[in-house]
Scaffold this active site. Structure first.
Site, PDB file in Angstrom:
ATOM      1  N   PRO A   2       0.730  -1.036  -0.207  1.00 29.59           N
ATOM      2  CA  PRO A   2      -0.252  -0.114   0.184  1.00 29.59           C
ATOM      3  C   PRO A   2       1.112   1.669   0.026  1.00 29.59           C
ATOM      4  O   PRO A   2       1.531   1.126   0.860  1.00 29.59           O
ATOM      5  CB  PRO A   2      -1.023  -0.158   0.781  1.00 29.59           C
ATOM      6  N   GLU A   3       0.941   1.983  -1.396  1.00 26.29           N
ATOM      7  CA  GLU A   3       1.010   3.734  -1.248  1.00 26.29           C
ATOM      8  C   GLU A   3       0.083   4.696  -1.332  1.00 26.29           C
ATOM      9  O   GLU A   3      -0.889   3.840  -0.548  1.00 26.29           O
ATOM     10  CB  GLU A   3       1.865   3.301  -2.822  1.00 26.29           C
ATOM     11  N   LYS A  59       1.364   7.358   3.736  1.00 24.35           N
ATOM     12  CA  LYS A  59       0.773   6.049   3.658  1.00 24.35           C
ATOM     13  C   LYS A  59       0.087   6.114   5.535  1.00 24.35           C
ATOM     14  O   LYS A  59      -0.246   4.497   6.068  1.00 24.35           O
ATOM     15  CB  LYS A  59       1.842   5.112   3.806  1.00 24.35           C
ATOM     16  N   ARG A 256      15.736  -1.412  -3.052  1.00 22.62           N
ATOM     17  CA  ARG A 256      14.926  -1.461  -3.318  1.00 22.62           C
ATOM     18  C   ARG A 256      14.503  -2.184  -5.057  1.00 22.62           C
ATOM     19  O   ARG A 256      15.304  -1.825  -6.001  1.00 22.62           O
ATOM     20  CB  ARG A 256      13.538  -1.072  -3.533  1.00 22.62           C
TER      21      ARG A 256
END
Ligand code: ZN
Length: 267
Positions: A2-3, A59, A256
């Site tokens: 979730p962003e 977030k 990432r």
């Protein structure tokens, strides 16, 4: 993961189905998602209260609670959600608990479920608005609302490369791995470019791309994997750039998995 747009989607689910409703009972199916509060306290404190209008910063999602018949006061508690890698909220009527449902809020209008497979973050109960403000104090301005001046101030003097700097929630809040790659591709900036090297024109381009990508993603309640978006071509190295057809590259930047187009985003 979730962003910002996903969390904005969860906020919309609350607005559509839960806000203004009184929680009659709380079931804590897995106390492993609670942060800083025991299951019994959480159940007791939330039951009987009304869910107020939620706010989002980056977030984080804050749901103010209040008693029936009065508005939320500064010394009323709030539930604060952070969805980590796999969390989410859903409203439903009567389906049985699913495997990763962790907390169920039983309300007159239906069941509000917090689900989370990996439980990396979770659910807090803060006693007053000052505690909420203290929790969120470190965050930069929200990526959906940051002004040009704030953005310039946040980037000024930053050492480091674009990707990790934009992922840093203290710089701007709400961007995650997919959003940052999409924004950099849109702005035609290489993810490993040093921030200190950006020209004023490049910084403006970056901000414009961020606003556009965030705004469009919010409409989809996620970063959409559209054919015309970089996100639509993640998952496999060598897929063509949807803008120029050059095979995309993948590498780890700032820890990432990062995708970019070597033609559109030169080093
Ligand atoms: Zn390209």
């Amino acid at each position: 993961m979730p962003e910002l747009p996903d969390v904005e989607g969860f906020r919309q689910i609350l607005l559509d189905g839960a806000v203004g409703g009184r929680v009659s009972r709380v079931e804590v199916l897995d106390a492993g998602v609670l942060r800083g509060v025991e299951a019994g306290t959480f159940r007791r404190e939330v039951a009987g209260r009304v869910l107020g209008s939620p706010t989002r910063h980056g977030k984080w999602l804050v749901v103010p609670l209040h008693s029936r018949g009065r508005r939320h006061q500064r010394d009323d508690p709030s539930i604060v959600f952070h969805f980590g890698m796999t969390g989410g909220l859903a409203m439903s009527d009567d389906r049985p608990p699913q495997r990763y449902d962790r907390i169920v809020f039983i309300m007159a209008g239906g069941l509000l479920r917090y689900h989370d497979m990996r439980k990396l973050q979770g659910v807090r109960l803060l006693q007053c608005d000052r505690d909420v403000a203290a929790l969120l104090d470190d965050l930069g301005p929200d990526a959906a609302a940051v002004t040009a001046q704030e953005f310039a101030d946040r980037l000024a003097g930053r050492r480091g490369r674009l990707k990790p700097v934009l992922m840093n929630q203290r710089v701007v809040a709400g961007l995650g791995n997919l959003l940052v790659d999409e924004v950099l591709w849109r702005a035609r900036l290489h993810p490993a470019r040093p921030v200190a090297e950006l020209t004023g024109a490049e910084r403006s381009r970056l901000l414009r791309a961020m606003r556009s990508v965030v705004r469009q993603s919010i409409k989809h309640a996620r970063v959409p994997a559209l054919p015309s978006w970089l996100t639509g071509h993640r998952g496999r190295e060598g897929q063509p750039c949807p803008r120029c057809g050059t095979p995309l590259q993948r590498s780890r930047i700032g820890g990432r998995g990062t995708y970019w187009c070597p033609h559109c985003q030169p080093p």
